[in-house]
Scaffold this active site. Structure first.
Site, PDB file in Angstrom:
ATOM      1  N   TRP A 294      14.743  10.192  -9.513  1.00 11.78           N
ATOM      2  CA  TRP A 294      13.928   8.741  -9.122  1.00 11.78           C
ATOM      3  C   TRP A 294      12.983   8.563 -10.322  1.00 11.78           C
ATOM      4  CZ3 TRP A 294       8.825   8.424  -8.115  1.00 11.78           C
ATOM      5  CH2 TRP A 294       8.297   7.072  -7.925  1.00 11.78           C
TER       6      TRP A 294
ATOM      7  N   GLU B 289      18.350   7.726  -6.813  1.00 12.14           N
ATOM      8  CA  GLU B 289      17.580   6.933  -5.701  1.00 12.14           C
ATOM      9  C   GLU B 289      16.942   5.718  -6.081  1.00 12.14           C
ATOM     10  OE1 GLU B 289      13.903   9.329  -4.635  1.00 12.14           O
ATOM     11  OE2 GLU B 289      13.601   7.990  -2.966  1.00 12.14           O
TER      12      GLU B 289
ATOM     13  N   LYS C 190      14.841   1.987  -5.271  1.00  9.77           N
ATOM     14  CA  LYS C 190      13.675   1.411  -4.800  1.00  9.77           C
ATOM     15  C   LYS C 190      13.279  -0.049  -5.161  1.00  9.77           C
ATOM     16  CE  LYS C 190       8.794   2.865  -4.555  1.00  9.77           C
ATOM     17  NZ  LYS C 190       7.923   4.072  -4.857  1.00  9.77           N
TER      18      LYS C 190
ATOM     19  N   ASP D 291      16.428   6.162   0.249  1.00 10.37           N
ATOM     20  CA  ASP D 291      15.268   6.264   1.085  1.00 10.37           C
ATOM     21  C   ASP D 291      14.557   5.185   1.922  1.00 10.37           C
ATOM     22  OD1 ASP D 291      12.329   6.210   1.339  1.00 10.37           O
ATOM     23  OD2 ASP D 291      11.917   7.611  -0.261  1.00 10.37           O
TER      24      ASP D 291
ATOM     25  N   HIS E 274      12.354   2.274   1.098  1.00 14.12           N
ATOM     26  CA  HIS E 274      12.829   1.554  -0.297  1.00 14.12           C
ATOM     27  C   HIS E 274      13.235   0.370  -0.140  1.00 14.12           C
ATOM     28  CE1 HIS E 274      11.772   5.495  -2.985  1.00 14.12           C
ATOM     29  NE2 HIS E 274      11.066   5.335  -2.155  1.00 14.12           N
TER      30      HIS E 274
ATOM     31  N   HIS F   5      16.503   9.990   1.695  1.00 14.13           N
ATOM     32  CA  HIS F   5      14.982  10.396   2.059  1.00 14.13           C
ATOM     33  C   HIS F   5      14.601   9.885   3.263  1.00 14.13           C
ATOM     34  CE1 HIS F   5      13.857  11.819  -2.197  1.00 14.13           C
ATOM     35  NE2 HIS F   5      14.481  12.648  -1.725  1.00 14.13           N
TER      36      HIS F   5
ATOM     37  N   ASP G 215       6.284   0.878   1.605  1.00 13.88           N
ATOM     38  CA  ASP G 215       6.780   2.374   1.149  1.00 13.88           C
ATOM     39  C   ASP G 215       5.365   3.405   1.477  1.00 13.88           C
ATOM     40  OD1 ASP G 215       8.393   4.482   0.557  1.00 13.88           O
ATOM     41  OD2 ASP G 215       7.855   4.106  -1.693  1.00 13.88           O
TER      42      ASP G 215
ATOM     43  N   ASP H 186       4.952   6.059   3.176  1.00 15.86           N
ATOM     44  CA  ASP H 186       5.306   7.495   3.259  1.00 15.86           C
ATOM     45  C   ASP H 186       4.701   8.070   4.476  1.00 15.86           C
ATOM     46  OD1 ASP H 186       7.504   8.246   1.277  1.00 15.86           O
ATOM     47  OD2 ASP H 186       6.104   7.287  -0.100  1.00 15.86           O
TER      48      ASP H 186
ATOM     49  N   ASP I 136      10.670  12.975   3.175  1.00 13.65           N
ATOM     50  CA  ASP I 136      10.048  12.584   2.043  1.00 13.65           C
ATOM     51  C   ASP I 136       8.775  11.715   2.557  1.00 13.65           C
ATOM     52  OD1 ASP I 136       8.919  11.848  -0.363  1.00 13.65           O
ATOM     53  OD2 ASP I 136      10.547  10.284  -0.969  1.00 13.65           O
TER      54      ASP I 136
END
Ligand code: RNT
Ligand code: ZN
Length: 418
Positions: free
Chosen positions: A184, A225, A227, A259, A262, A286, A294, A296, A326
């Site tokens: 990524w 990955e 995004k 993810d 993303h 993820h 995003d 997290d 993640d």
């Protein structure tokens, strides 16, 4: 009532709708979940002293974060001791451990710089997943790494990717478990670019060069990955969804990694899993919790988390989908964050395994959609908590909120002294 008595009663209720909870628990014990090391130190790593850069950010300044490998390992141990299920360790290259005077830059990393992590994982019977670190480093030029127009910059990062392939192979050989190696980068532009294809062609060729490093396909599982945007790269990212999916589709042995933070906020990864499983032998995830962006946040046992787990199970994808967590919250106790996140994902998988998928599918195929809606809604009030507690007890971890007292104690005795 004891957990056992409650479980026996729940088991009968599930059996009445065709679900074997003993089998669900037994199955879940075999499924490895990749636990990311970076919740413990706000994605800082040990190989540089600068800020976190490259389109990701942590917020909060809760005291007690890990600043040495020993602290991070002890904190991970604490969190994992409170979580049921089988774990795998997920590391970034920035967590290399150097002997004094031995430090090298990221393009010169060797397996020996991860020997302590390998030892840690082997002692705990865990495999390892690995990530080259294309952020928080002075060799990022104008925010770019593998897609940089600057040859020297690109070369440095390609070499970083190549050494990471060798390290991934070493990790797989040492642990006997395949290593998922995820690529990524936050490469992109804040404002409207004049050339979108140039960076993507350079990115494509750079990843191809990284993957030209020899490796055993059964041992190393490279992923790309995607995004949609990052902080400071709102207008364009080189590794968009279409780019990474097309790359993985056209490069044998390379997996797409989704993810769930993303994508655009109304898109759901649960729906994308069956779509990709129609085409790819294996995919990677993820698992995170995006809040409006995003962000997290710590994974919770919420609707989309449950739905992601359900799709993996319904698609018979448990051995085709590599699952990694993640998230990184620096505003709360980091060990509590890990524990809530890991336990939530385990809950989601157990919940999915306790769903009468074949019967529900039959209702759909027979177009009995009223009954399907009813059946799916009725599932929501089944005594799932009793099955969860049984699973925790069988795994030898706290079945209820009592785990939090252990974290409070650890905070008093260990974290507050840092
Ligand atoms: C960033 C990506 C990436 C990182 C980790 C640290 O938006 O999700 O996976 O979070 O590699
Ligand atoms: Zn991610």
């Amino acid at each position: 009532m004891t957990t056992k008595e409650r479980y026996e009663s729940a088991k009968q209720m599930y059996a009445a709708i065709g679900v074997d909870t003993d089998a669900a628990i037994a199955k879940l014990k075999e499924i490895p979940i990749s636990v990311h090391c970076w919740q413990g130190d706000d994605v800082k790593g040990f190989d540089q002293d600068g800020p976190l850069t490259g389109g990701i950010q942590t917020t909060g300044n809760y005291p007690g974060k890990a600043t040495t490998p020993e602290q991070l390992m002890a904190d991970l141990d604490k969190a994992m001791s409170l979580c049921p299920g089988k774990k795998k360790l997920n590391l970034h290259a920035s967590y290399a451990i150097f002997e004094p005077g031995e430090a090298v830059d990221r393009d010169k990393l060797e397996p020996k710089h991860f020997a302590k992590w390998v030892e840690y994982a082997k002692e705990r019977n865990m495999g390892i997943d690995f990530n080259p670190t294309f952020f928080s480093h002075p060799m990022m030029k104008d925010g770019l790494t593998l897609s940089s127009p600057d040859e020297e910059t690109r070369r440095f990062w390609i070499n970083h990717g190549k050494v990471c392939i060798r390290i991934s192979q070493y990790m797989a050989e040492e642990t006997g478990v395949p290593c998922v190696m995820n690529i990524w980068t936050g490469d992109g532009y804040k404002d409207v670019p004049a050339d979108r294809m140039g960076p993507r062609m350079r990115y494509k060729e750079a990843i191809e060069e990284i993957l030209s490093e020899p490796f055993d396909r059964d041992k190393v599982k490279p992923c790309v990955e995607s995004k949609v945007f990052g902080i400071g790269v709102e207008s364009f990212t080189a590794g968009s969804a279409e780019f990474t999916l097309s790359f993985a589709a056209t490069h044998e042995g390379c997996l797409p990694l989704m993810d769930n933070g993303h994508y655009h906020p109304t898109e759901v990864v649960s729906d994308k899993i069956p779509a990709l499983l129609c085409f790819y032998p294996e995919i990677a995830l993820h698992i995170t919790r995006p809040v409006r962006w995003d962000s997290d946040h710590v994974v919770l046992f919420d609707d989309e988390t449950k739905e992601i787990a359900k799709e993996i199970v319904r698609c018979d994808g448990l051995d085709r989908v590599y699952m990694a967590l993640d998230f990184f919250d620096a505003s709360i106790n980091r060990i509590s964050a890990w524990t809530v996140g890991i336990r939530s994902w385990e809950k989601a998988l157990l919940n999915a395994l306790c769903t009468p998928n074949a019967d529900l599918r039959k209702l759909q195929d027979e177009n009995k959609l009223s009954e399907l809606m009813m059946a799916q809604e009725e599932m929501k009030t089944m005594p799932f908590g009793d099955v969860w507690m049984q699973f925790c007890e069988e795994c030898g971890v706290p079945a209820d909120k009592s785990w939090f007292a252990e974290i409070t104690k650890y905070e008093d005795e260990v974290l507050s002294k840092r």
